[in-house]
Design a protein around this motif. Structure first.
Motif, PDB file in Angstrom:
ATOM      1  N   VAL A  28       7.818  -3.078   7.526  1.00 42.48           N
ATOM      2  CA  VAL A  28       6.557  -2.386   7.289  1.00 42.48           C
ATOM      3  C   VAL A  28       6.085  -2.531   5.848  1.00 42.48           C
ATOM      4  O   VAL A  28       4.881  -2.533   5.579  1.00 42.48           O
ATOM      5  CB  VAL A  28       6.658  -0.894   7.704  1.00 42.48           C
ATOM      6  N   VAL A  29       7.006  -2.714   4.891  1.00 43.59           N
ATOM      7  CA  VAL A  29       6.566  -2.841   3.500  1.00 43.59           C
ATOM      8  C   VAL A  29       5.908  -4.193   3.225  1.00 43.59           C
ATOM      9  O   VAL A  29       5.266  -4.376   2.191  1.00 43.59           O
ATOM     10  CB  VAL A  29       7.718  -2.626   2.493  1.00 43.59           C
ATOM     11  N   LEU A  30       6.052  -5.128   4.149  1.00 44.12           N
ATOM     12  CA  LEU A  30       5.418  -6.440   3.968  1.00 44.12           C
ATOM     13  C   LEU A  30       3.985  -6.478   4.482  1.00 44.12           C
ATOM     14  O   LEU A  30       3.264  -7.451   4.238  1.00 44.12           O
ATOM     15  CB  LEU A  30       6.230  -7.521   4.698  1.00 44.12           C
ATOM     16  N   GLU A  31       3.556  -5.444   5.185  1.00 45.71           N
ATOM     17  CA  GLU A  31       2.285  -5.501   5.903  1.00 45.71           C
ATOM     18  C   GLU A  31       1.105  -5.888   5.018  1.00 45.71           C
ATOM     19  O   GLU A  31       0.362  -6.832   5.317  1.00 45.71           O
ATOM     20  CB  GLU A  31       1.988  -4.157   6.571  1.00 45.71           C
ATOM     21  N   ASP A  87       0.841  -1.197   0.000  1.00 46.34           N
ATOM     22  CA  ASP A  87       0.000   0.000   0.000  1.00 46.34           C
ATOM     23  C   ASP A  87       0.877   1.249   0.000  1.00 46.34           C
ATOM     24  O   ASP A  87       1.999   1.253   0.515  1.00 46.34           O
ATOM     25  CB  ASP A  87      -0.889   0.014   1.240  1.00 46.34           C
ATOM     26  N   GLN A  88       0.339   2.313  -0.546  1.00 49.40           N
ATOM     27  CA  GLN A  88       1.127   3.541  -0.653  1.00 49.40           C
ATOM     28  C   GLN A  88       1.510   4.097   0.711  1.00 49.40           C
ATOM     29  O   GLN A  88       2.598   4.654   0.880  1.00 49.40           O
ATOM     30  CB  GLN A  88       0.357   4.602  -1.454  1.00 49.40           C
ATOM     31  N   TYR A  89       0.610   3.920   1.703  1.00 49.56           N
ATOM     32  CA  TYR A  89       0.946   4.506   3.004  1.00 49.56           C
ATOM     33  C   TYR A  89       2.183   3.858   3.612  1.00 49.56           C
ATOM     34  O   TYR A  89       2.907   4.484   4.401  1.00 49.56           O
ATOM     35  CB  TYR A  89      -0.251   4.446   3.943  1.00 49.56           C
ATOM     36  N   GLU A  90       2.444   2.601   3.253  1.00 49.38           N
ATOM     37  CA  GLU A  90       3.653   1.955   3.755  1.00 49.38           C
ATOM     38  C   GLU A  90       4.896   2.620   3.181  1.00 49.38           C
ATOM     39  O   GLU A  90       5.894   2.828   3.886  1.00 49.38           O
ATOM     40  CB  GLU A  90       3.616   0.463   3.404  1.00 49.38           C
ATOM     41  N   LEU A  91       4.840   2.964   1.903  1.00 51.14           N
ATOM     42  CA  LEU A  91       5.986   3.649   1.293  1.00 51.14           C
ATOM     43  C   LEU A  91       6.128   5.068   1.820  1.00 51.14           C
ATOM     44  O   LEU A  91       7.245   5.603   1.879  1.00 51.14           O
ATOM     45  CB  LEU A  91       5.838   3.648  -0.231  1.00 51.14           C
ATOM     46  N   LEU A 119      14.404   0.942  -2.346  1.00 51.97           N
ATOM     47  CA  LEU A 119      13.504  -0.095  -2.856  1.00 51.97           C
ATOM     48  C   LEU A 119      14.202  -0.977  -3.895  1.00 51.97           C
ATOM     49  O   LEU A 119      13.988  -2.195  -3.940  1.00 51.97           O
ATOM     50  CB  LEU A 119      12.259   0.538  -3.482  1.00 51.97           C
ATOM     51  N   SER A 120      15.040  -0.378  -4.711  1.00 47.37           N
ATOM     52  CA  SER A 120      15.737  -1.149  -5.747  1.00 47.37           C
ATOM     53  C   SER A 120      16.633  -2.225  -5.141  1.00 47.37           C
ATOM     54  O   SER A 120      16.850  -3.283  -5.749  1.00 47.37           O
ATOM     55  CB  SER A 120      16.575  -0.216  -6.626  1.00 47.37           C
TER      56      SER A 120
END
Length: 428
Positions: free
Chosen positions: A121-124, A11-15, A86-87
């Motif tokens: 958090v990016v896995l949520e 989700d965008q909020y994670e990023l 991210l890369s």
């Protein structure tokens, strides 16, 4: 199985949080997140852990390739610093959790994710998407299996859900004790037995019902199932036996008052000498309609819409919450959403007879171990390396044993308290 790169399930909020944390220097703080349910869906007395066996493949493939990063930059979702992070992203932390097929209750820490804040958090969204869907389907399927009292159930809900969800639902249903699925992708990917019959369209295609039955038997032999309710069920049964003979494997009824029709169909089949021909019923079956047929001469059920939609509870209600930062417990104090801080360890307590009595969850510690206690958590990812989950057949048997272990009241379809209580012991 997904139509999208796993990383784009983020989700965008994670990023947004990752970008801000990278900028203020908190992205690399060591953290612990936990997946749990605050409560069970209305009317449920237990939850079923399903989905960890699918997570390993998704975590291995979870990275941001050049096209995804370019999209995020072009859309203004991330800045250059976040894009570079991210890369290079690969999950390097640990994931522990309840075994697939385990039961869970409010407060059970069914999955624990440890690592840096940013990498966890990016896995949520991906983790919750898989677990909330699969656990919901498995819980509904388990209730149907209990209601069926040993009679097989076919999962046949692929047309009632998203194409990728259909495969996951077939897997979760089989884990919960369904005998087979009509979904061939699930059969190919997970080795689930597949089965299927013809639809009403095949009967309508032919000049008459007998011609349709003769065609199906000519192609598939007598070890097939003939759908007998396109026109008149009694005549359909007569036509089926006239074409296939008394050793026809099964007939299927997909409409009407199934309780009455099952009785009449059994009597008619027996009078025609087809005493071994099975009766399969389908058509909007759920755990309650299956339970009402317990005393009827039904040999097998087909369940579709209800099972793939969680039978009224399409999500397990699982949440993903931060509980520890740099070894320090952190808590959320929001009304009705308060959390218990600290990484949890859980055991299931049993009587000497094997009946489960309680679940003990300790924050930042280990529960006192007694005879007949069982540790509930196992490792799924260690230092970024995925550890294969138990085979599906093993998870299926594990759930069967878990359902045997809970007090019989916990298997009721009526509303009530969770099958066993959970005691959460906070950090001292």
């Amino acid at each position: 199985m997904t139509a999208y790169p796993p990383a784009l399930l983020t989700d965008q909020y994670e990023l947004t949080m990752v970008s801000a944390a990278l900028k203020d220097g908190t992205a690399d703080r060591r953290c612990v997140f936990e997946v749990f349910a605050r409560r069970l869906p209305s009317g449920r007395r237990y939850g079923v852990v399903a989905g960890p066996g699918r997570l390993g493949e998704l975590i291995r493939d979870f990275h941001f390739a050049e096209p995804e990063v370019e999209f995020l930059l072009r859309a203004g979702i991330v800045d250059e610093t976040t894009a570079r992070w991210l890369s290079a992203y690969r999950f390097t932390g640990d994931i522990d959790g309840y075994a697939e097929g385990e039961l869970f209750f409010p407060g059970s820490p069914i999955l624990t994710v440890s690592g840096t804040f940013a990498e966890c958090v990016v896995l949520e969204t991906m983790l919750l998407s898989v677990l909330n869907h699969d656990c919901a389907v498995a819980a509904a399927a388990a209730r149907m299996v209990t209601a069926a009292r040993g009679r097989p159930i076919i999962e046949m809900g692929s047309r009632r859900t998203h194409e990728a969800a259909a495969v996951a639902a077939a897997r979760a249903s089989y884990l919960a004790g369904f005998a087979s699925t009509s979904n061939l992708a699930a059969g190919a990917k997970y080795g689930i037995p597949t089965t299927g019959t013809s639809a009403h369209a095949f009967t309508l295609l032919h000049d008459d019902e007998s011609a349709a039955f003769a065609s199906q038997v000519a192609a598939l032999g007598k070890n097939t199932t003939l759908l007998v309710d396109t026109y008149d069920i009694a005549q359909g049964i007569r036509n089926a036996i006239a074409v296939a003979g008394p050793d026809l494997r099964a007939v299927r009824i997909d409409s009407g008052d199934l309780s009455v029709l099952a009785q009449h169909s059994r009597e008619l089949l027996d009078s025609l000498g087809a005493t071994e021909t099975k009766i399969i019923v389908s058509g909007d079956m759920d755990e309650y309609s299956i339970a009402t047929l317990a005393a009827e001469p039904v040999d097998m059920y087909g369940a579709g819409t209800a099972v793939v939609s969680g039978s009224g509870a399409p999500t397990a209600g699982l949440v993903y919450k931060l509980v520890e930062v740099e070894g320090r417990p952190v808590v959320k104090r929001s009304e009705n959403k308060a959390t218990v801080g600290g990484r949890k360890t859980a055991i299931r307590r049993h009587k000497p007879t094997g009946t489960a009595t309680e679940e003990i969850v300790v924050s930042q510690g280990v529960p006192d171990h007694r005879p007949n206690d069982r540790l509930l958590q196992r490792s799924y990812v260690a230092g970024g390396t995925v550890i294969d989950a138990a085979p599906l057949a093993e998870a299926r048997e594990h759930l069967r044993q878990c359902l045997i272990s809970i007090p019989w009241e916990g298997l009721k379809l009526s509303a009530g308290d969770p099958a066993i209580p959970v005691t959460v012991v906070p950090t001292a």
